[in-house]
Scaffold this motif. Structure first.
Motif, PDB file in Angstrom:
ATOM      1  N   HIS A  99       0.712  -1.232   0.005  1.00 26.67           N
ATOM      2  CA  HIS A  99      -0.071  -0.062   0.048  1.00 26.67           C
ATOM      3  C   HIS A  99       0.918   1.404  -0.062  1.00 26.67           C
ATOM      4  O   HIS A  99       0.292   2.444  -0.149  1.00 26.67           O
ATOM      5  N   GLU A 106      -1.453   8.870  -5.012  1.00 27.38           N
ATOM      6  CA  GLU A 106      -2.216   9.963  -4.230  1.00 27.38           C
ATOM      7  C   GLU A 106      -1.593  11.040  -4.258  1.00 27.38           C
ATOM      8  O   GLU A 106      -2.461  12.219  -4.447  1.00 27.38           O
ATOM      9  N   HIS A 124     -10.608   5.183   1.297  1.00 28.60           N
ATOM     10  CA  HIS A 124      -9.648   4.191   1.593  1.00 28.60           C
ATOM     11  C   HIS A 124     -10.368   2.962   2.027  1.00 28.60           C
ATOM     12  O   HIS A 124     -10.678   3.212   3.447  1.00 28.60           O
ATOM     13  N   ASP A 126      -9.938  -0.569   3.431  1.00 34.33           N
ATOM     14  CA  ASP A 126      -8.691  -1.325   4.132  1.00 34.33           C
ATOM     15  C   ASP A 126      -9.022  -1.679   5.669  1.00 34.33           C
ATOM     16  O   ASP A 126      -9.972  -1.142   6.078  1.00 34.33           O
ATOM     17  N   ILE A 146      -2.053   7.419   4.202  1.00 34.18           N
ATOM     18  CA  ILE A 146      -2.895   8.424   4.716  1.00 34.18           C
ATOM     19  C   ILE A 146      -2.528   9.553   5.212  1.00 34.18           C
ATOM     20  O   ILE A 146      -2.718  10.752   5.020  1.00 34.18           O
ATOM     21  N   ILE A 161     -11.897   6.671   5.220  1.00 40.59           N
ATOM     22  CA  ILE A 161     -11.407   5.489   5.494  1.00 40.59           C
ATOM     23  C   ILE A 161     -12.676   4.471   6.079  1.00 40.59           C
ATOM     24  O   ILE A 161     -13.408   4.938   6.764  1.00 40.59           O
ATOM     25  N   SER A 215      -8.669   3.626  -3.016  1.00 40.13           N
ATOM     26  CA  SER A 215      -7.849   2.887  -2.789  1.00 40.13           C
ATOM     27  C   SER A 215      -8.243   1.432  -2.021  1.00 40.13           C
ATOM     28  O   SER A 215      -8.809   1.677  -1.016  1.00 40.13           O
TER      29      SER A 215
END
Length: 296
Positions: A99, A106, A124, A126, A146, A161, A215
């Motif tokens: 990642h 980004e 994001h 994840d 991030i 997120i 992402s």
């Protein structure tokens, strides 16, 4: 010998509407290595994948142009590679790699969105927030993208997120410093229900003033479904839940670029995690066709 992404590829860049690149890099992964092999394995497996989605819809309106791999350990150079890649007029897909590659992509996306007169947004997905400042003595760990994006200029209110269930202590402190940052734990998504969750994200970012980078770390999926990843985290989302989230967000929002990271074929079982990544990507393609978002 079948071609990669059979029946979906083109050698004519002008007719392409989906652009793919790989970043075979995993030196910033903290636990299990092997994500550097994902771009090669994903391309190889794609030769056997018919150009149809899970309910049989024809995907041949997708025309993929493969830009090959960006092979560098210099993140400034990698960012320059992405600067060029993002000039392509179509949907962009990046195969990681760990990642940490998103630090470069980004940043390049931020610059592109600003040039387009748009507000850059990161979604994001994840198991981990990846918002450490320094992890294992590195600012370029896969636990840091991030934080690096906030540092680069993204506004905390424009980062969401999703799906997290594994945290570092320093990340909890960062959340307190950035109260406008949206964090939806896996628990939150389960309690809300996927449809309600998708509606919340869609309502926030549906304005065309936003340009969005998705992402997708494969460890968002519970390791029962995606064992082939370096940092598996229990109590995660199902395959169907993640597929619903990414496909509907791509259909509903101005998502122009996505990455697919942390698939580690050496840690996998019968390539089921790589197949998951590919099949999810094909569902995204179906959504792009359904909503007439392909450029050509």
């Amino acid at each position: 010998m079948c071609k990669e992404f059979r029946d979906l590829t083109t050698n004519n860049k002008k007719e392409a509407n989906v652009f793919i690149c790989g970043v075979p890099f995993d030196k910033n992964a903290s636990i299990g290595k092997g994500a550097s092999e994902a771009p090669k394995v994903l391309r190889e497996l794609s030769k056997d994948l018919p150009p149809l989605d899970r309910i049989g819809r024809d995907l041949r309106k997708v025309k993929i142009y493969d830009e090959g791999d960006f092979v560098t350990e210099d993140f400034d150079e990698l960012q320059k590679n992405f600067d060029v890649f993002f000039k392509n007029d179509g949907f962009k897909v990046i195969f990681g790699g760990d990642h940490s590659i998103a630090i470069a992509s980004e940043r390049a996306f931020f610059d592109k969105a600003k040039k387009d007169g748009k507000i850059p947004v990161i979604l994001h997905l994840d198991a981990h927030p990846d918002i450490c400042d320094i992890y294992e003595n590195s600012k370029y760990s896969h636990a840091c993208p991030i934080f690096r994006s906030l540092e680069y200029g993204y506004e905390d209110r424009n980062i969401t997120i999703m799906g997290v269930r594994g945290f570092e202590l320093q990340e909890i402190g960062t959340f307190k410093k950035h109260p406008k940052l949206d964090v939806f734990k896996c628990e939150d998504i389960k309690m809300l229900g996927v449809e309600n969750f998708i509606n919340i994200i869609t309502n926030k970012y549906k304005d065309e003033k936003y340009e969005i980078y998705l992402s997708y770390d494969i460890d968002a999926n519970d390791p029962a479904y995606a064992p082939g990843t370096g940092t598996p985290e229990s109590f995660g989302l199902t395959n169907y839940e993640t597929m619903e989230i990414v496909t509907k967000l791509v259909k509903n929002l101005n998502i122009t670029t996505m990455d697919l990271v942390e698939i580690a074929p050496p840690l996998d079982v019968n390539n089921i995690t790589s197949w998951l990544g590919l099949k999810t990507l094909y569902e995204i393609f179906a959504g792009l066709i359904e909503t007439n978002k392909l450029k050509k």
